[in-house]
Design a protein around this motif. Structure first.
Motif, short mmCIF file in Angstrom:
data_model
loop_
_atom_site.label_atom_id
_atom_site.label_comp_id
_atom_site.label_asym_id
_atom_site.label_seq_id
_atom_site.Cartn_x
_atom_site.Cartn_y
_atom_site.Cartn_z
N VAL A 197 0.86 -1.17 0.00
CA VAL A 197 0.00 0.00 0.00
C VAL A 197 0.90 1.22 0.00
N VAL A 198 0.68 2.12 -0.97
CA VAL A 198 1.51 3.31 -1.11
C VAL A 198 0.64 4.54 -0.91
N MET A 199 1.07 5.41 -0.01
CA MET A 199 0.41 6.70 0.22
C MET A 199 1.29 7.77 -0.42
N GLU A 234 6.96 16.25 -1.87
CA GLU A 234 6.30 15.07 -2.43
C GLU A 234 6.92 13.84 -1.77
N VAL A 235 6.05 13.00 -1.23
CA VAL A 235 6.55 11.79 -0.56
C VAL A 235 5.63 10.62 -0.92
N GLU A 236 6.27 9.50 -1.23
CA GLU A 236 5.58 8.24 -1.42
C GLU A 236 6.05 7.32 -0.30
N TYR A 237 5.11 6.95 0.57
CA TYR A 237 5.43 6.12 1.71
C TYR A 237 4.68 4.81 1.55
N ALA A 238 5.40 3.70 1.64
CA ALA A 238 4.80 2.39 1.38
C ALA A 238 4.86 1.51 2.61
N GLY A 239 3.90 0.61 2.66
CA GLY A 239 3.88 -0.42 3.69
C GLY A 239 3.58 -1.76 3.06
N LEU A 240 4.26 -2.79 3.52
CA LEU A 240 3.97 -4.15 3.09
C LEU A 240 3.16 -4.82 4.18
N PHE A 241 2.01 -5.35 3.81
CA PHE A 241 1.07 -5.91 4.77
C PHE A 241 0.79 -7.37 4.44
N HIS A 242 0.67 -8.17 5.49
CA HIS A 242 0.19 -9.55 5.38
C HIS A 242 -1.20 -9.55 6.00
N ARG A 261 -4.43 4.06 7.44
CA ARG A 261 -4.51 4.51 8.84
C ARG A 261 -3.30 4.08 9.64
N MET A 262 -2.78 2.90 9.32
CA MET A 262 -1.58 2.41 10.02
C MET A 262 -0.33 3.19 9.59
N LEU A 263 -0.29 3.61 8.33
CA LEU A 263 0.88 4.31 7.81
C LEU A 263 0.90 5.79 8.17
#
Length: 163
Positions: free
Chosen positions: A65-67, A86-94, A113-115
């Motif tokens: 998921v990328v915000m 400009e920022v792209e912040y990503a999270g890898l989720f299981h 919401r978590m990121l």
């Protein structure tokens, strides 16, 4: 002694969500004010745009998921740019146990919401380190953002009517 059957409905599957990792995919900060200083007192007007992107990973039950945040500050009245972040912040989720029909909203509401607290901290630190007062972003209503995007997409798919 055997347990009595209470006749209760079977329980919904247990939702499991683990954040496997979080990282900055891309980031840029441009201090435009330092390049061409403003004359006199400047009242900033900050505009924030948010975009979300989701990709299924090759591994089972894993999603990225990328915000994407674009934060632009302009001087009120003149609309002269002060800074652009400009920022792209990503999270890898299981994620397991989410019904298929609920996965899309889950990925675009619960995962961001978590990121968000981490993105908020990055924006605050970068604006402070860039020579401005730290910018503390307001909370983002991801439910409303999701609904608005669904409405926008539905409107875009509507055939142009004849009047």
């Amino acid at each position: 002694m055997a347990e009595a059957d209470t006749g209760a409905a079977p329980q919904a599957p247990q939702i499991k969500m683990n954040v496997l990792s979080q990282y900055i995919r891309d980031m840029s900060f441009e201090n435009i004010l330092a390049q061409k200083p403003a004359s006199g007192q400047v009242q900033p007007d900050v505009k924030v745009q948010v975009a979300l992107d989701v990709k299924k990973r090759e591994a089972d039950h894993q999603f990225e998921v990328v915000m994407k945040l674009t934060v632009k500050s302009v001087a009120q009245g003149t609309e002269d740019a002060l800074f652009l972040l400009e920022v792209e912040y990503a999270g890898l989720f299981h994620i397991e146990g989410v019904p298929e029909d609920q996965m899309h909203p889950f990925l675009l509401i619960e995962c961001p919401r978590m990121l968000f607290p981490f993105v908020r901290r990055i924006v605050s630190d970068v604006t402070r380190d860039g020579g401005f007062p730290p910018l503390n972003l307001e909370n983002i209503d991801f439910v409303n953002l999701y609904r608005t995007e669904l409405q926008r997409r539905a409107a875009a798919q509507q055939p142009v009517g004849t009047a």
